[in-house]
Motif scaffolding. Sequence first.
Motif, PDB file in Angstrom:
ATOM      1  N   GLU A  54       0.835  -1.212   0.000  1.00 55.79           N
ATOM      2  CA  GLU A  54       0.000   0.000   0.000  1.00 55.79           C
ATOM      3  C   GLU A  54       0.863   1.253   0.000  1.00 55.79           C
ATOM      4  N   ALA A  55       1.975   1.233   0.722  1.00 55.98           N
ATOM      5  CA  ALA A  55       2.892   2.377   0.727  1.00 55.98           C
ATOM      6  C   ALA A  55       3.465   2.605  -0.668  1.00 55.98           C
ATOM      7  N   LEU A  56       3.840   1.529  -1.366  1.00 57.76           N
ATOM      8  CA  LEU A  56       4.348   1.665  -2.739  1.00 57.76           C
ATOM      9  C   LEU A  56       3.269   2.202  -3.672  1.00 57.76           C
ATOM     10  N   ARG A  57       2.035   1.743  -3.504  1.00 61.83           N
ATOM     11  CA  ARG A  57       0.942   2.252  -4.335  1.00 61.83           C
ATOM     12  C   ARG A  57       0.730   3.750  -4.122  1.00 61.83           C
ATOM     13  N   LYS A  58       0.760   4.187  -2.863  1.00 60.36           N
ATOM     14  CA  LYS A  58       0.590   5.613  -2.568  1.00 60.36           C
ATOM     15  C   LYS A  58       1.699   6.436  -3.213  1.00 60.36           C
ATOM     16  N   GLU A  59       2.922   5.910  -3.108  1.00 54.51           N
ATOM     17  CA  GLU A  59       4.063   6.603  -3.733  1.00 54.51           C
ATOM     18  C   GLU A  59       3.866   6.730  -5.236  1.00 54.51           C
ATOM     19  N   ASN A  60       3.493   5.632  -5.877  1.00 53.88           N
ATOM     20  CA  ASN A  60       3.276   5.638  -7.333  1.00 53.88           C
ATOM     21  C   ASN A  60       2.132   6.563  -7.729  1.00 53.88           C
ATOM     22  N   ARG A  61       1.062   6.604  -6.920  1.00 50.88           N
ATOM     23  CA  ARG A  61      -0.048   7.511  -7.223  1.00 50.88           C
ATOM     24  C   ARG A  61       0.390   8.967  -7.127  1.00 50.88           C
ATOM     25  N   ALA A  62       1.199   9.276  -6.112  1.00 50.21           N
ATOM     26  CA  ALA A  62       1.688  10.651  -5.962  1.00 50.21           C
ATOM     27  C   ALA A  62       2.567  11.039  -7.148  1.00 50.21           C
ATOM     28  N   ILE A  63       3.430  10.148  -7.577  1.00 55.26           N
ATOM     29  CA  ILE A  63       4.296  10.414  -8.737  1.00 55.26           C
ATOM     30  C   ILE A  63       3.454  10.603  -9.985  1.00 55.26           C
ATOM     31  N   GLU A  64       2.443   9.765 -10.148  1.00 55.90           N
ATOM     32  CA  GLU A  64       1.554   9.859 -11.317  1.00 55.90           C
ATOM     33  C   GLU A  64       0.780  11.192 -11.308  1.00 55.90           C
ATOM     34  N   ARG A  65       0.298  11.608 -10.112  1.00 56.48           N
ATOM     35  CA  ARG A  65      -0.391  12.915 -10.024  1.00 56.48           C
ATOM     36  C   ARG A  65       0.527  14.066 -10.411  1.00 56.48           C
ATOM     37  N   GLU A  66       1.753  14.015  -9.934  1.00 61.55           N
ATOM     38  CA  GLU A  66       2.731  15.074 -10.286  1.00 61.55           C
ATOM     39  C   GLU A  66       2.979  15.099 -11.785  1.00 61.55           C
ATOM     40  N   ARG A  67       3.123  13.932 -12.400  1.00 60.32           N
ATOM     41  CA  ARG A  67       3.356  13.859 -13.833  1.00 60.32           C
ATOM     42  C   ARG A  67       2.155  14.410 -14.606  1.00 60.32           C
ATOM     43  N   MET A  68       0.940  14.087 -14.143  1.00 56.42           N
ATOM     44  CA  MET A  68      -0.272  14.581 -14.800  1.00 56.42           C
ATOM     45  C   MET A  68      -0.377  16.102 -14.694  1.00 56.42           C
TER      46      MET A  68
END
Length: 127
Positions: free
Chosen positions: A108-122
């Motif tokens: 879940e921590a890795l998923r949150k990290e990936n979601r944050a990175i994806e939001r920044e990229r978007m």
Amino acid sequence: IEALRKNKKPYLIAQIVKISNGGKSFDLKYEDGYIERNVRPWGGGHGNKSLVSGNVPRMRVTRTGSRTHKVHKSVSGKETYDSKRDSYHGVEIDGHMRKMERKHREREALRKENRAIERERMKKEAD
């Protein structure tokens, strides 16, 4: 109940599906889905092929197992079906649960990290 599948040991957990001949024979469904028809409570059904003598019950009511009340080993001297199986296979339930919880928290921590990175990229692409 517990019953001898094909009149051979060991006793396996089964469920009565149908009562025939005025309660003299039964159709049983075992845990793996196998259905045995016209089983008599005491021996019979398979001629002389059985490994069990005629004075051993073919079916017996069980008071232990995962589907019944909690068993106090100190009182009855019996273990539940699940505890026997788990101890035989070396399963430690509490340790396993802690291990799985830790594993899922890490994921879940890795998923949150990936979601944050994806939001920044978007956000960068939108600007």
